[in-house]
Scaffold this motif. Sequence first.
Motif, mmCIF file in Angstrom:
data_model
loop_
_atom_site.group_PDB
_atom_site.id
_atom_site.type_symbol
_atom_site.label_atom_id
_atom_site.label_comp_id
_atom_site.label_asym_id
_atom_site.label_seq_id
_atom_site.Cartn_x
_atom_site.Cartn_y
_atom_site.Cartn_z
ATOM 1 N N PRO A 38 -3.679 17.303 4.306
ATOM 2 C CA PRO A 38 -4.486 16.091 4.179
ATOM 3 C C PRO A 38 -3.931 15.172 3.093
ATOM 4 C CG PRO A 38 -5.658 17.976 3.264
ATOM 5 C CD PRO A 38 -4.394 18.502 3.870
ATOM 6 N N LEU A 39 -3.668 13.959 3.461
ATOM 7 C CA LEU A 39 -3.206 12.956 2.506
ATOM 8 C C LEU A 39 -4.136 11.764 2.582
ATOM 9 C CD1 LEU A 39 0.653 12.897 3.158
ATOM 10 C CD2 LEU A 39 -0.523 13.868 1.185
ATOM 11 N N ALA A 40 -4.292 11.090 1.470
ATOM 12 C CA ALA A 40 -5.098 9.877 1.463
ATOM 13 C C ALA A 40 -4.418 8.822 2.326
ATOM 14 C CB ALA A 40 -5.252 9.371 0.031
ATOM 15 N N ALA A 41 -5.188 7.902 2.827
ATOM 16 C CA ALA A 41 -4.624 6.825 3.635
ATOM 17 C C ALA A 41 -3.785 5.906 2.764
ATOM 18 C CB ALA A 41 -5.751 6.031 4.287
ATOM 19 N N PRO A 42 -2.779 5.266 3.357
ATOM 20 C CA PRO A 42 -2.037 4.256 2.598
ATOM 21 C C PRO A 42 -2.969 3.151 2.119
ATOM 22 C CG PRO A 42 -0.959 4.709 4.703
ATOM 23 C CD PRO A 42 -2.283 5.405 4.727
ATOM 24 N N THR A 43 -2.608 2.500 1.028
ATOM 25 C CA THR A 43 -3.438 1.397 0.547
ATOM 26 C C THR A 43 -3.209 0.135 1.357
ATOM 27 O OG1 THR A 43 -1.784 0.863 -1.112
ATOM 28 C CG2 THR A 43 -3.625 2.237 -1.806
ATOM 29 N N GLU A 44 -2.050 0.020 1.998
ATOM 30 C CA GLU A 44 -1.797 -1.106 2.886
ATOM 31 C C GLU A 44 -0.827 -0.679 3.972
ATOM 32 O OE1 GLU A 44 0.377 -4.550 1.414
ATOM 33 O OE2 GLU A 44 1.552 -3.281 0.100
ATOM 34 N N VAL A 45 -0.867 -1.373 5.090
ATOM 35 C CA VAL A 45 0.065 -1.132 6.184
ATOM 36 C C VAL A 45 0.650 -2.468 6.622
ATOM 37 C CG1 VAL A 45 -0.946 1.011 7.053
ATOM 38 C CG2 VAL A 45 -1.822 -1.167 7.878
ATOM 39 N N LYS A 46 1.887 -2.415 7.145
ATOM 40 C CA LYS A 46 2.550 -3.616 7.663
ATOM 41 C C LYS A 46 3.382 -3.224 8.864
ATOM 42 C CE LYS A 46 2.529 -6.195 3.472
ATOM 43 N NZ LYS A 46 3.180 -6.996 2.501
#
Length: 183
Positions: free
Chosen positions: A85-93
């Motif tokens: 389990p990893l935290a979600a990215p803070t932003e995606v592009k």
Amino acid sequence: LIDTLLDVSHLETGRLHLSTPTGRRIRGRRMALSPDGTLLAIPVRDFGTSPAGWIAFVRLPDFTEVDTDPATDGTQALPVSASAPLAAPTEVKFGLDGTRLYGNGSGDPADGFKDQVLVVDMADYSRFTIPTSRPNSLAVAPDGRVFIGTWSGVRVYDPVVGGAFTTVPGTGAGAGGVSWRAS
């Protein structure tokens, strides 16, 4: 003009509750629109006891969530990691051709997603990570290179030459935001 600004009827045209395996409260983070305008990618994080994170994809304009794992019952958001389990990215592009989605961590050592950039192949939702130190911003150039702002400078990932890195040193105070503008 004032009447238009005060009229809130045009602000919300729909609402969609995103799927998560835990069913707990989640928080959407900085989302991205695909280059062709048909898909929205939303990194979501579960603020329960685990740092679990997903990326939900929403088709536009019909406003339906994409099932990233059709073999499993129900609509499945894409887990950030298949193994841990990893935290979600803070932003995606999205890359400019829409075939890849990139996500960066917060640069915060407490974040479970701190020393890597997530890469999602949009054809089959497979994913891999680019190891890098404390990424905090991303920009994708028209030629496919990915500029990664880190605390120590800007790293340039070039998928065409096998993922080679070039580093542009910073001041040590953090690169802050990175954006790409054609000259």
